[in-house]
Design an enzyme around this catalytic site. Structure first.
Site, short mmCIF file in Angstrom:
data_model
loop_
_atom_site.label_atom_id
_atom_site.label_comp_id
_atom_site.label_asym_id
_atom_site.label_seq_id
_atom_site.Cartn_x
_atom_site.Cartn_y
_atom_site.Cartn_z
N HIS A 173 46.91 -9.49 2.53
CA HIS A 173 45.57 -9.70 3.08
C HIS A 173 44.57 -9.19 2.03
O HIS A 173 44.88 -8.27 1.27
CB HIS A 173 45.46 -8.87 4.36
CG HIS A 173 44.22 -9.06 5.16
ND1 HIS A 173 43.02 -8.48 4.83
CD2 HIS A 173 44.00 -9.75 6.31
CE1 HIS A 173 42.11 -8.81 5.75
NE2 HIS A 173 42.68 -9.58 6.65
N ASP A 182 50.78 -1.70 4.32
CA ASP A 182 49.74 -2.21 5.21
C ASP A 182 50.44 -2.58 6.52
O ASP A 182 51.13 -3.59 6.60
CB ASP A 182 49.08 -3.42 4.55
CG ASP A 182 48.15 -4.17 5.49
OD1 ASP A 182 48.13 -3.86 6.69
OD2 ASP A 182 47.47 -5.10 5.01
N GLN A 202 49.65 -5.48 11.02
CA GLN A 202 50.37 -6.37 11.93
C GLN A 202 51.65 -5.72 12.47
O GLN A 202 51.96 -5.83 13.65
CB GLN A 202 50.74 -7.69 11.23
CG GLN A 202 49.54 -8.51 10.79
CD GLN A 202 48.72 -9.06 11.95
OE1 GLN A 202 49.20 -9.21 13.06
NE2 GLN A 202 47.46 -9.34 11.69
N LYS A 215 43.94 -4.28 16.74
CA LYS A 215 45.05 -5.24 16.87
C LYS A 215 46.12 -4.69 17.82
O LYS A 215 47.02 -5.39 18.23
CB LYS A 215 45.67 -5.52 15.50
CG LYS A 215 44.70 -6.20 14.54
CD LYS A 215 45.36 -6.50 13.23
CE LYS A 215 44.36 -6.76 12.13
NZ LYS A 215 43.79 -8.11 12.16
N CYS A 248 42.04 -14.59 5.26
CA CYS A 248 41.83 -13.51 4.27
C CYS A 248 43.05 -13.35 3.38
O CYS A 248 43.45 -12.21 3.08
CB CYS A 248 41.51 -12.19 4.94
SG CYS A 248 39.98 -12.20 5.87
N1 PMP Z 1 46.05 -6.33 6.67
C1 PMP Z 1 46.54 -7.26 7.49
C2 PMP Z 1 47.96 -7.71 7.31
C3 PMP Z 1 45.73 -7.78 8.50
O1 PMP Z 1 46.22 -8.72 9.32
C4 PMP Z 1 44.41 -7.31 8.64
C5 PMP Z 1 43.48 -7.86 9.70
N2 PMP Z 1 43.46 -9.26 9.75
C6 PMP Z 1 43.96 -6.32 7.76
C7 PMP Z 1 44.80 -5.85 6.80
C8 PMP Z 1 42.58 -5.77 7.86
O2 PMP Z 1 42.43 -5.03 9.03
P1 PMP Z 1 41.01 -4.56 9.53
O3 PMP Z 1 40.12 -5.77 9.47
O4 PMP Z 1 41.25 -4.10 10.92
O5 PMP Z 1 40.54 -3.47 8.63
#
Ligand code: PMP
Length: 405
Positions: free
Chosen positions: A122, A199, A202, A225, A363
């Site tokens: 991401h 990270d 998910q 999430k 993203c």
């Molecule tokens: N990493 C992953 C794998 C994600 O799915 C997301 C959110 N789509 C993020 C990072 C970023 O998380 P946040 O927007 O809650 O900071």
């Protein structure tokens, strides 16, 4: 303990609403999950009964709120089995947690040092490292992703070397659903002398995470999430790793002593929590984790897999749908392209049927490029989705197709 999504649904007030006159079918939980009453009431209850600023009070409300905030830290610790609550830093979310590590750990890096990422990251786990490339001349290397969406571990190993200082990888991909072999990644990275950040935005929702068993240095996740509120997330860091990091932001609460000439810093985690923290959001996250703990997490995971497999089964190999990400053991995320249709149009038509899916790059532009697409549509499944909803989704896909066939 058994698990019944129909009973669970009753705990999520929003799931009772309609969209375009149809019952809402919410298949966008990988972007942000809906909130159970336990979370809503914990936050409202704090505002109604026990609210003040934390840590700096002598009065009763300040002490009660501080206790609630620190109790939430303990829940956040328990979720990932960290050794101590002192290893849990509250942040705004996964994004801020990774920025914190990149910014603070980055101060020990120099030109030519290498950071290993993967092609499925991401942007939250790419851009903060690009800052270090721009500012310091650090070199970024991206481990390749195979055609089925699994990580090419041979390719990953080839990138590790004496200059590797950090490996930063997703535990579970938000696009492909791939669950990466994180134990192996940590082991290989450590053998090369590098630290590891995972990270978990998910993964933490769908899998049991044990940071001690993983032996990982840093682990990041978001509250929203995980059926908790926005504005709160967690950076886990091994005690000795956090102790070695310089502060991220400056302000109240993160200091030891401040004079006109000098400052000293507080110990972790407070060193990294400058200013008034997201108190209510932390309480909401704690409530979400405590609520999840009342469920049979294995049964939840099995249910989510059943939803994903139901969609696959009902589509029955339809040649007008191409799934992106089919790695063995993947999580309940279904990213797809529909023949002849743009992902945005697909999402818009599905919305007319009351079905919420996401469309775009998610993203993850390097990953989109890797698969030669500009966008995909994504249905992501959560514990409150039902098999009936999975069937309705496939039926709506069939109808959507008629617009483009
Ligand atoms: N990493 C992953 C794998 C994600 O799915 C997301 C959110 N789509 C993020 C990072 C970023 O998380 P946040 O927007 O809650 O900071």
């Amino acid at each position: 303990m058994s698990f019944d999504p129909h009973t669970i649904r009753a705990e999520f007030p929003i799931l009772g609403r309609e969209v375009h006159g149809k019952p809402l079918i919410y298949l966008d939980s990988a972007a942000s999950a809906q909130k159970p009453r336990a979370v809503i009431q914990a936050m409202a209850g704090a505002m109604e009964h026990a609210y003040a600023n934390v840590h700096r009070g002598i009065h009763s409300l300040a002490n009660e709120t501080t206790d609630a905030y620190e109790k939430a830290r303990e829940s956040a610790r328990r979720l990932i089995n960290a050794a101590s609550a002192q290893e849990i830093v509250f942040t705004k979310g996964t994004t801020e947690a990774i920025n914190l590590v990149a910014s603070s750990f980055g101060q020990s890096l120099k030109a030519g040092d290498e950071i290993v990422l993967t092609q499925m990251e991401h942007h939250a786990n790419i851009v903060p490292w690009h800052f270090l490339r721009e500012r310091l001349g650090v070199v970024l290397r991206f481990a390749p992703v195979r055609e089925d969406g699994s990580l090419d571990m041979e390719g990953f190993r080839r990138l590790l070397g004496p200059k590797t200082r950090m490996v930063a990888a997703s535990h579970m991909s938000n696009v492909l659903g791939t669950i990466n072999p994180v134990s192996e990644i940590v082991y290989e990275a450590h053998a090369a002398g590098a630290l590891v950040l995972l990270d978990g935005a998910q993964a933490v929702v769908h899998a049991k995470v044990d940071v001690q068993a993983l032996d990982v240095d840093f682990y990041a996740y978001s509250g929203h999430k995980l059926y908790g509120p926005t504005g709160i997330g967690v950076l886990y860091g091994k005690a000795e790793r956090l102790a070695a990091l310089p502060p991220y932001q400056g302000g109240g609460e993160m200091i030891g002593v401040v004079t006109e000439e000098a400052i000293t810093y507080a110990d972790p985690p407070h060193r990294f929590e400058a200013g008034t923290p997201p108190i209510l959001e932390a309480i909401g996250l704690g409530a979400a984790i405590d609520w999840l703990d009342t469920l049979d997490r294995d049964a939840v995971a099995a249910h989510e897999h059943a939803l994903y497999h139901r969609v696959k089964e009902r589509l029955n190999g339809a040649n007008w749908i191409t799934e992106i990400g089919t790695a063995p053991g993947k999580g309940a995320i279904f990213s797809f392209a529909m023949e002849g249709a743009h992902a945005h149009d697909v999402a818009q038509i599905l919305d007319r049927y009351g079905i919420a899916v996401r469309a775009g790059t998610h993203c993850a532009e390097p990953l989109m490029r890797r698969f030669g697409v500009t966008a995909s549509a994504r249905a992501s499944f959560a514990l409150y989705n039902t098999l009936e909803e999975a069937d309705a989704f496939v039926e709506a896909l069939n109808r959507t197709r008629t617009f483009f066939a």
